[in-house]
Design an enzyme around this catalytic site. Structure first.
Site, short mmCIF file in Angstrom:
data_model
loop_
_atom_site.label_atom_id
_atom_site.label_comp_id
_atom_site.label_asym_id
_atom_site.label_seq_id
_atom_site.Cartn_x
_atom_site.Cartn_y
_atom_site.Cartn_z
N ARG A 101 0.47 -0.70 0.31
CA ARG A 101 -0.40 -0.20 0.19
C ARG A 101 1.00 1.07 0.06
O ARG A 101 1.76 1.41 1.15
CB ARG A 101 -0.54 0.19 1.21
N THR A 105 -1.40 7.05 -0.27
CA THR A 105 -2.53 7.36 -0.72
C THR A 105 -3.62 5.36 0.01
O THR A 105 -4.88 6.26 -0.40
CB THR A 105 -2.46 6.94 -2.20
N ASP A 197 0.32 -4.09 12.23
CA ASP A 197 1.08 -4.11 10.43
C ASP A 197 1.64 -5.86 10.38
O ASP A 197 2.51 -5.82 11.57
CB ASP A 197 1.92 -3.88 10.55
N ASP A 200 5.12 -6.73 9.32
CA ASP A 200 6.08 -6.19 10.13
C ASP A 200 5.71 -7.65 10.83
O ASP A 200 6.83 -7.74 11.79
CB ASP A 200 5.45 -4.89 10.73
C1 PRP Z 1 -0.69 -4.91 4.32
C2 PRP Z 1 -1.63 -6.50 4.43
C3 PRP Z 1 -2.99 -6.58 3.20
C4 PRP Z 1 -2.70 -4.89 2.99
C5 PRP Z 1 -4.46 -4.33 3.71
O1 PRP Z 1 -0.12 -5.40 3.41
O2 PRP Z 1 -0.95 -7.43 4.56
O3 PRP Z 1 -2.27 -6.50 2.03
O4 PRP Z 1 -2.06 -4.49 4.08
O5 PRP Z 1 -4.69 -3.39 3.41
P1 PRP Z 1 -6.25 -2.49 2.02
O6 PRP Z 1 -6.75 -3.17 2.59
O7 PRP Z 1 -6.38 -1.19 2.85
O8 PRP Z 1 -5.42 -2.79 1.03
P2 PRP Z 1 1.07 -3.96 3.34
O9 PRP Z 1 0.58 -2.62 2.01
O10 PRP Z 1 1.32 -2.90 4.31
O11 PRP Z 1 2.03 -4.75 2.77
P3 PRP Z 1 2.66 -5.93 3.71
O12 PRP Z 1 1.90 -6.98 3.80
O13 PRP Z 1 4.17 -6.21 2.37
O14 PRP Z 1 3.82 -5.70 5.13
N1 URA Z 2 -2.76 -4.02 7.26
C1 URA Z 2 -2.66 -5.09 8.48
O1 URA Z 2 -1.41 -4.56 8.02
N2 URA Z 2 -2.85 -4.10 9.62
C2 URA Z 2 -3.92 -3.12 9.59
O2 URA Z 2 -4.84 -3.03 10.60
C3 URA Z 2 -4.28 -2.63 8.15
C4 URA Z 2 -4.18 -3.32 7.24
#
Ligand code: PRP
Ligand code: URA
Length: 206
Positions: A101, A105, A197, A200
């Site tokens: 993400r 945005t 997160d 993470d």
């Molecule tokens: C996080 C999570 C989802 C997304 C959900 O990913 O793992 O993929 O956010 O959010 P949304 O419904 O608003 O799209 P992130 O972009 O943090 O990437 P990561 O899994 O690599 O940490």
């Molecule tokens: N992605 C995450 O990992 N946690 C949240 O709460 C939202 C998006």
């Protein structure tokens, strides 16, 4: 259709991963276990076909899966549930969708997409633990459909009403399986109370 998977074992495990003091090691292990447990429920409506089997005494007609299954995690956090699902469906193949993400945005940015062979009968299990704005899930479904996937199930750990509504409006044909539906999104796009997160916490990054 939204399915919320309510079960005492899932509740107990969710309590552990929601705890901010849970270590990376324990977090990964529990997400793995939840992946295993939810597989039983999310595959409940898969089609089966007849299979003739000879028992030591008789020949009978049994049932076997009529669909091949492709598990598709959205990177990175989706990876956390894959091993658990594969333990229950060892014949499943695995595709990958790389999305992150944009922090300002919240729009998902694609960086990787690879699928094994898809047939008309294939069922894809799209895996992403967090359904926040719904943008990543919607993008994942869009990519799967662009490759001709006809049957898609989405499974996650924690969602919120805003994200679930967005996915249902965009793709009413996709069944959504969540362990918990939380209260709301905060202004940074995180789910409250949530678990932080997920990527993470799974990988020990910050
Ligand atoms: C996080 C999570 C989802 C997304 C959900 O990913 O793992 O993929 O956010 O959010 P949304 O419904 O608003 O799209 P992130 O972009 O943090 O990437 P990561 O899994 O690599 O940490
Ligand atoms: N992605 C995450 O990992 N946690 C949240 O709460 C939202 C998006």
């Amino acid at each position: 259709m939204l399915h919320v998977l309510s079960h005492p074992l899932l509740d107990s495990k969710m309590a552990i991963i929601r705890d901010k003091n849970t270590s990376t090691k324990d977090f990964k292990e529990i997400v793995d276990e939840i992946g295993m447990l939810v597989t039983y429920e999310i595959t409940r409506n898969l089609e089966v076909k007849d299979k003739i089997v000879e028992t030591p005494f008789e020949t009978i007609t049994c049932k076997t899966l009529a669909t091949d299954i492709v598990i598709v995690p959205i990177l990175r956090a989706g990876l956390g549930m894959v091993d658990g699902i594969r333990r229950i469906i060892p014949q499943a193949k695995v595709g990958h969708i790389g999305l992150y993400r944009n922090e300002e945005t919240l729009v998902p940015v694609e960086y990787y997409f690879k699928l094994p062979e898809i047939k008309d009968s294939t069922t894809c299990i799209l895996v992403d633990p967090m359904l926040a704005t719904g943008g990543s899930c919607i993008k994942g479904i869009e990519l799967l459909k662009s490759k001709g996937v006809k049957h898609i199930i989405y499974v996650g750990l924690v969602g919120c009403p805003e994200g679930i509504k967005a996915v249902q409006e965009a793709y009413p044909d996709v069944d959504i399986y969540m362990v918990k539906v939380d209260r709301e999104l905060n202004d940074k796009g995180y789910i409250l109370p949530g678990l932080g997160d997920c990527g993470d916490r799974l990988f020990g990054t910050k």
